[in-house]
Write a protein that holds these residues in place. Structure first.
Motif, PDB file in Angstrom:
ATOM      1  N   SER A  81      34.269  48.030  40.554  1.00 59.90           N
ATOM      2  CA  SER A  81      34.930  47.311  39.458  1.00 59.90           C
ATOM      3  C   SER A  81      36.018  46.347  40.222  1.00 59.90           C
ATOM      4  O   SER A  81      36.423  46.773  41.405  1.00 59.90           O
ATOM      5  CB  SER A  81      35.609  47.963  38.453  1.00 59.90           C
ATOM      6  OG  SER A  81      36.745  48.807  38.925  1.00 59.90           O
ATOM      7  N   ILE A  86      41.048  46.607  43.788  1.00 62.79           N
ATOM      8  CA  ILE A  86      42.551  46.422  43.922  1.00 62.79           C
ATOM      9  C   ILE A  86      42.963  47.907  44.372  1.00 62.79           C
ATOM     10  O   ILE A  86      43.988  47.823  45.101  1.00 62.79           O
ATOM     11  CB  ILE A  86      43.074  46.068  42.772  1.00 62.79           C
ATOM     12  CG1 ILE A  86      42.546  44.597  42.259  1.00 62.79           C
ATOM     13  CG2 ILE A  86      44.665  46.242  42.595  1.00 62.79           C
ATOM     14  CD1 ILE A  86      42.717  44.129  41.033  1.00 62.79           C
ATOM     15  N   ASN A 153      46.931  35.462  35.446  1.00 68.04           N
ATOM     16  CA  ASN A 153      46.360  35.819  34.255  1.00 68.04           C
ATOM     17  C   ASN A 153      47.615  36.461  33.276  1.00 68.04           C
ATOM     18  O   ASN A 153      48.135  37.388  33.890  1.00 68.04           O
ATOM     19  CB  ASN A 153      45.187  36.987  34.402  1.00 68.04           C
ATOM     20  CG  ASN A 153      44.421  37.587  33.417  1.00 68.04           C
ATOM     21  OD1 ASN A 153      44.801  37.081  32.115  1.00 68.04           O
ATOM     22  ND2 ASN A 153      43.934  38.562  33.508  1.00 68.04           N
ATOM     23  N   THR A 180      40.444  35.798  41.409  1.00 69.21           N
ATOM     24  CA  THR A 180      39.157  35.857  40.429  1.00 69.21           C
ATOM     25  C   THR A 180      39.359  34.985  39.644  1.00 69.21           C
ATOM     26  O   THR A 180      38.196  34.113  39.342  1.00 69.21           O
ATOM     27  CB  THR A 180      39.718  37.225  39.397  1.00 69.21           C
ATOM     28  OG1 THR A 180      39.486  38.446  40.398  1.00 69.21           O
ATOM     29  CG2 THR A 180      38.709  37.353  38.276  1.00 69.21           C
ATOM     30  N   VAL A 212      29.818  44.738  35.936  1.00 79.28           N
ATOM     31  CA  VAL A 212      31.111  44.855  36.143  1.00 79.28           C
ATOM     32  C   VAL A 212      31.211  45.192  37.729  1.00 79.28           C
ATOM     33  O   VAL A 212      30.657  46.059  38.480  1.00 79.28           O
ATOM     34  CB  VAL A 212      31.684  46.175  35.576  1.00 79.28           C
ATOM     35  CG1 VAL A 212      33.002  46.666  35.978  1.00 79.28           C
ATOM     36  CG2 VAL A 212      31.682  45.980  33.961  1.00 79.28           C
ATOM     37  N   GLY A 213      31.787  44.567  38.513  1.00 78.73           N
ATOM     38  CA  GLY A 213      32.120  44.676  40.027  1.00 78.73           C
ATOM     39  C   GLY A 213      33.235  44.226  40.305  1.00 78.73           C
ATOM     40  O   GLY A 213      34.325  43.708  39.812  1.00 78.73           O
ATOM     41  N   THR A 346      44.485  41.987  26.588  1.00 80.05           N
ATOM     42  CA  THR A 346      44.369  42.177  28.047  1.00 80.05           C
ATOM     43  C   THR A 346      45.737  42.794  28.679  1.00 80.05           C
ATOM     44  O   THR A 346      45.794  43.566  29.737  1.00 80.05           O
ATOM     45  CB  THR A 346      44.177  40.960  28.593  1.00 80.05           C
ATOM     46  OG1 THR A 346      44.612  39.919  28.201  1.00 80.05           O
ATOM     47  CG2 THR A 346      42.557  40.781  28.533  1.00 80.05           C
ATOM     48  N   ARG A 366      44.468  33.208  25.067  1.00 81.99           N
ATOM     49  CA  ARG A 366      44.035  32.641  26.251  1.00 81.99           C
ATOM     50  C   ARG A 366      42.349  32.396  25.977  1.00 81.99           C
ATOM     51  O   ARG A 366      41.705  32.952  25.223  1.00 81.99           O
ATOM     52  CB  ARG A 366      43.988  33.996  27.412  1.00 81.99           C
ATOM     53  CG  ARG A 366      43.585  33.430  28.781  1.00 81.99           C
ATOM     54  CD  ARG A 366      43.382  34.613  29.756  1.00 81.99           C
ATOM     55  NE  ARG A 366      42.178  35.370  29.149  1.00 81.99           N
ATOM     56  CZ  ARG A 366      41.868  36.557  29.725  1.00 81.99           C
ATOM     57  NH1 ARG A 366      42.602  37.397  30.624  1.00 81.99           N
ATOM     58  NH2 ARG A 366      40.800  37.339  29.337  1.00 81.99           N
TER      59      ARG A 366
HETATM   60  O1  P1T Z   1      37.614  44.588  34.896  1.00 80.57           O
HETATM   61  P1  P1T Z   1      37.498  44.530  36.538  1.00 80.57           P
HETATM   62  O2  P1T Z   1      36.180  44.249  36.863  1.00 80.57           O
HETATM   63  O3  P1T Z   1      38.079  45.843  37.002  1.00 80.57           O
HETATM   64  O4  P1T Z   1      38.605  43.571  37.026  1.00 80.57           O
HETATM   65  C1  P1T Z   1      40.075  43.660  36.902  1.00 80.57           C
HETATM   66  C2  P1T Z   1      40.662  42.515  37.031  1.00 80.57           C
HETATM   67  C3  P1T Z   1      41.120  42.050  38.432  1.00 80.57           C
HETATM   68  N1  P1T Z   1      41.608  40.951  38.531  1.00 80.57           N
HETATM   69  C4  P1T Z   1      42.208  40.107  37.432  1.00 80.57           C
HETATM   70  C5  P1T Z   1      42.743  38.706  37.639  1.00 80.57           C
HETATM   71  C6  P1T Z   1      41.260  40.191  36.222  1.00 80.57           C
HETATM   72  O5  P1T Z   1      41.546  39.274  35.335  1.00 80.57           O
HETATM   73  C7  P1T Z   1      40.776  41.468  36.141  1.00 80.57           C
HETATM   74  C8  P1T Z   1      39.944  41.673  34.693  1.00 80.57           C
HETATM   75  N2  P1T Z   1      40.334  41.002  33.745  1.00 80.57           N
HETATM   76  C9  P1T Z   1      39.970  41.120  32.354  1.00 80.57           C
HETATM   77  C10 P1T Z   1      39.242  42.037  31.980  1.00 80.57           C
HETATM   78  C11 P1T Z   1      40.574  40.297  31.535  1.00 80.57           C
HETATM   79  O6  P1T Z   1      40.122  39.905  30.197  1.00 80.57           O
HETATM   80  O7  P1T Z   1      41.687  39.671  31.786  1.00 80.57           O
END
Ligand code: P1T
Length: 393
Positions: A81, A86, A153, A180, A212-213, A346, A366
């Motif tokens: 994910s 991160i 975000n 992202t 999911v990745g 979120t 958003r």
């Molecule tokens: O959901 P995941 O693949 O674990 O990614 C996390 C993530 C990391 N960085 C940014 C900028 C993101 O927006 C996200 C995940 N964000 C959402 C699920 C959202 O709706 O903003």
């Protein structure tokens, strides 16, 4: 790469070909989904490049090489994910280290840093990273990492990657950029001095809301080796089917991002004229405070935008439930349009006072602008605004 030493320059060609060439035995155009947890060894410790699928899998390698090529980096690592990716960057740190974080980041990133890693004696300072002087002032002798998103975000703020990279490297501090929202088609942070690029592959890179990745890309061999060590030790690795789906997504990334950007630009311009909309946050608008930096470091402005509605919480909640083409859901970057309410969805994990200080008001909505007809998207927003928050209703 495809063929003997063929190394195409253009992004569109690499999106389709980098990381995989037709299978030598069968000619398979797409990488097989290597659904095998383990690999036969010719003698103890003598493998053919793969030994166990947590450590490495050929479908994953194809994706990792593809992503590295798209970001213009040497090394790519894929994870289960975005959060797992991160987390792997945080694994580099030691107790007592300090991290400077751009104030506006995904709520899950904020939660990982404060809800998990503060307990491991890491310290985080959330600052306005749109001003590199503020970042410079926040860096201490203990600072080991600067973490930013751009666009952010959910407020779509723009951070000048080159300026922040200059202040980070002056203090011998790593700079990681979560890319992202932009994707490598629109922005390649390594070109602007970042040490690490992070991705949620769940979004535009996958592109179809079916996987999911996460991923990390770097030019630094030592960093990549450590990422590989943590990837294998922690085990938050993607399955080969997920890798296959993301690889299928990256092939169409350029055409999708062009249309996402065009649709978002049209909607942002229209929303900007609506009396029920107080503020439109879209870096493609000339009025956006980060417009010039975005125009310099991005190739286009992407498909994400946010609006602050001049309405109370009840009306805003009605609005996000009243759209018919836009679906109320978390996540972003798929072919379909989504909308969400950061304060209760979120970014609910960010404490309310911090949310307010950042600018994530209760009126903020958003939008992830998809690839439907922009006329239908505009008509959908128009009917939802008229029926809920429009002052003329
Ligand atoms: O959901 P995941 O693949 O674990 O990614 C996390 C993530 C990391 N960085 C940014 C900028 C993101 O927006 C996200 C995940 N964000 C959402 C699920 C959202 O709706 O903003």
């Amino acid at each position: 790469m495809t063929g003997d030493g063929f190394d195409p320059d253009d992004f569109e060609t690499r999106a389709i070909h980098a990381g995989w060439e037709p299978d030598q035995e069968t000619g398979a155009i797409m990488p097989p989904i290597y659904a095998s947890s383990t690999f036969a060894q010719d003698a103890p410790g003598e493998d053919r490049g793969y030994e166990y699928s947590r450590t490495g899998n050929p479908t994953r390698t194809a994706l990792e090489d593809n992503l590295a090529s798209l970001e213009g980096g040497e090394y790519g690592r894929a994870f289960a994910s975005g959060m797992a990716a991160i987390n792997t960057v945080l694994n580099l740190l030691e107790a007592g280290d300090h991290v400077v974080v751009g104030r506006d980041v995904y709520g899950g990133t904020h939660r990982l840093f404060t809800g998990v890693y503060e307990d491991y004696d890491l310290e985080f300072s959330f600052v306005d990273a749109t001003d590199s002087d503020v970042v410079a002032e926040a860096i201490t002798d203990e600072t080991a990492l600067v973490w930013i998103e751009t666009p952010t975000n959910p407020l779509m703020q723009i951070v000048d990657i080159e300026a922040v990279s200059a202040v980070a490297s002056e203090r011998d501090t790593l700079l990681a950029v979560d890319n992202t929202f932009a994707t490598p088609y629109l922005q390649r942070p390594l070109e602007h001095g970042a040490d690490i690029v992070a991705h949620s592959l769940t979004k535009y890179l996958g592109g179809h809301s079916d996987v999911v990745g996460g991923a990390l890309v770097t030019d630094d061999e030592q960093l990549d080796e450590r990422f590989g060590y943590y990837q294998n030790s922690v085990g938050a690795t993607p399955d080969p089917f997920g890798c296959f789906l993301v690889l299928r997504g990256t092939k169409t990334l350029p055409v999708r991002m062009d249309r996402h950007s065009e649709n978002a630009r049209q909607l942002a311009t229209w929303l900007d004229d609506q009396p029920a909309v107080e503020t439109v946050y879209y870096p493609g608008l000339a009025s956006h405070p980060g417009h010039e930096v975005a125009a310099a470091q991005m190739d286009d402005f992407g498909g994400m935008l946010s609006v602050d509605l001049a309405a109370d919480l009840d009306a805003v909640r009605e609005f996000v439930s009243a759209t018919e083409v836009f679906t109320l859901a978390e996540s972003l970057g798929g072919v379909e349009s989504l909308l969400e309410h950061p304060a209760t969805m979120t970014h609910a994990a960010v404490p309310a006072p911090e949310r307010r200080e950042t600018g994530i008001t209760d009126g903020l909505v958003r939008l992830s602008v998809g690839l439907e007809s922009v006329e239908d998207l505009q008509a959908d927003l128009e009917q939802a605004l008229a029926g809920t928050v429009d002052s003329d209703r």
